[in-house]
Design a protein around this motif. Structure first.
Motif, PDB file in Angstrom:
ATOM      1  N   TYR A   1      26.282  87.380-113.309  1.00  0.00           N
ATOM      2  CA  TYR A   1      27.654  87.400-112.801  1.00  0.00           C
ATOM      3  C   TYR A   1      27.672  86.844-111.379  1.00  0.00           C
ATOM      4  CZ  TYR A   1      32.175  89.302-111.341  1.00  0.00           C
ATOM      5  OH  TYR A   1      33.447  89.436-110.867  1.00  0.00           O
ATOM      6  N   ILE A   2      28.661  85.994-111.105  1.00  0.00           N
ATOM      7  CA  ILE A   2      28.838  85.415-109.765  1.00  0.00           C
ATOM      8  C   ILE A   2      30.310  85.508-109.396  1.00  0.00           C
ATOM      9  CG2 ILE A   2      28.625  83.362-108.312  1.00  0.00           C
ATOM     10  CD1 ILE A   2      26.687  82.219-110.428  1.00  0.00           C
ATOM     11  N   LYS A   3      30.584  85.992-108.197  1.00  0.00           N
ATOM     12  CA  LYS A   3      31.955  86.016-107.693  1.00  0.00           C
ATOM     13  C   LYS A   3      31.907  85.830-106.195  1.00  0.00           C
ATOM     14  CE  LYS A   3      36.276  88.503-107.980  1.00  0.00           C
ATOM     15  NZ  LYS A   3      36.961  89.636-108.602  1.00  0.00           N
TER      16      LYS A   3
ATOM     17  N   LEU B   1      30.913  83.179-114.131  1.00  0.00           N
ATOM     18  CA  LEU B   1      31.242  82.764-112.767  1.00  0.00           C
ATOM     19  C   LEU B   1      32.745  82.910-112.610  1.00  0.00           C
ATOM     20  CD1 LEU B   1      30.967  81.183-110.038  1.00  0.00           C
ATOM     21  CD2 LEU B   1      31.104  79.097-111.395  1.00  0.00           C
ATOM     22  N   GLU B   2      33.172  83.811-111.732  1.00  0.00           N
ATOM     23  CA  GLU B   2      34.597  83.924-111.414  1.00  0.00           C
ATOM     24  C   GLU B   2      34.843  83.101-110.168  1.00  0.00           C
ATOM     25  OE1 GLU B   2      36.929  87.508-111.590  1.00  0.00           O
ATOM     26  OE2 GLU B   2      35.229  88.501-112.543  1.00  0.00           O
TER      27      GLU B   2
ATOM     28  N   ALA C   1      37.692  82.014-114.841  1.00  0.00           N
ATOM     29  CA  ALA C   1      36.302  82.370-115.129  1.00  0.00           C
ATOM     30  C   ALA C   1      35.645  81.278-115.957  1.00  0.00           C
ATOM     31  CB  ALA C   1      36.237  83.703-115.870  1.00  0.00           C
ATOM     32  N   VAL C   2      34.385  81.006-115.644  1.00  0.00           N
ATOM     33  CA  VAL C   2      33.531  80.107-116.411  1.00  0.00           C
ATOM     34  C   VAL C   2      32.519  81.020-117.099  1.00  0.00           C
ATOM     35  CG1 VAL C   2      31.812  78.284-116.223  1.00  0.00           C
ATOM     36  CG2 VAL C   2      33.859  78.205-114.790  1.00  0.00           C
ATOM     37  N   ARG C   3      32.488  80.999-118.443  1.00  0.00           N
ATOM     38  CA  ARG C   3      31.645  81.927-119.199  1.00  0.00           C
ATOM     39  C   ARG C   3      30.574  81.166-119.970  1.00  0.00           C
ATOM     40  NH1 ARG C   3      34.228  86.685-118.885  1.00  0.00           N
ATOM     41  NH2 ARG C   3      36.435  86.595-118.379  1.00  0.00           N
ATOM     42  N   GLY C   4      29.329  81.344-119.554  1.00  0.00           N
ATOM     43  CA  GLY C   4      28.206  80.745-120.253  1.00  0.00           C
ATOM     44  C   GLY C   4      27.812  79.384-119.710  1.00  0.00           C
ATOM     45  N   LYS C   5      26.628  78.947-120.145  1.00  0.00           N
ATOM     46  CA  LYS C   5      26.047  77.701-119.647  1.00  0.00           C
ATOM     47  C   LYS C   5      26.846  76.472-120.063  1.00  0.00           C
ATOM     48  CE  LYS C   5      21.379  79.599-119.407  1.00  0.00           C
ATOM     49  NZ  LYS C   5      19.996  79.505-119.900  1.00  0.00           N
TER      50      LYS C   5
END
Length: 139
Positions: A125-127, A31-32, A37-41
């Protein structure tokens, strides 16, 4: 992911049901957001566990645009300040691109959010892009 699936995703987000929400994510999703960025659960839970302690987010659905590798959604996110949060605290945690919402204030922000899906149809991926309306013409 279909539009109906996305409505279930929004429902889980608005309910703060992170267990259900994570069923929509690939293990290595990114998630950007606002310059970080947030990477992973695990990082997702850490970020939202922190942020939702200070600010409530309510997603209001507008439109869903399916694509070949994912989709784009148009939403308004209503941010409500719950506890005092300083810009310094956001900066220290690496979330400097965010803006604190004063306690009791409710602010609507319109987003176009791009979601890319993996082969299994999970979000990888989310932005988001913030919609800034045109300023009124000077009289």
């Amino acid at each position: 992911m279909t539009e109906d699936d996305y409505h279930r995703y929004i429902e889980a987000f608005n309910a703060r049901d992170y267990d259900r929400l994570e069923t929509f994510f690939a293990d290595d999703f990114v998630l950007e957001n606002a310059g970080f960025a947030v990477r992973g659960k695990a990082a997702f839970r850490a970020f939202y566990g922190f942020f939702h302690d200070y600010c409530r987010e309510e997603v209001e659905f507008r439109e869903f645009f399916p694509g070949k590798q994912g989709f784009v959604s148009n939403v308004v996110i209503w941010f409500t300040g719950l506890k005092e949060l300083s810009q310094e605290e956001l900066d220290v945690r690496g979330y400097g691109g965010m803006t604190p919402i004063p306690v009791g204030m409710r602010v609507p922000v319109e987003f176009y959010i791009h979601y890319l899906l993996n082969e299994e149809g999970l979000i990888r991926y989310i932005k988001g892009a913030v919609w800034v309306p045109e300023a009124p013409a000077a009289q």
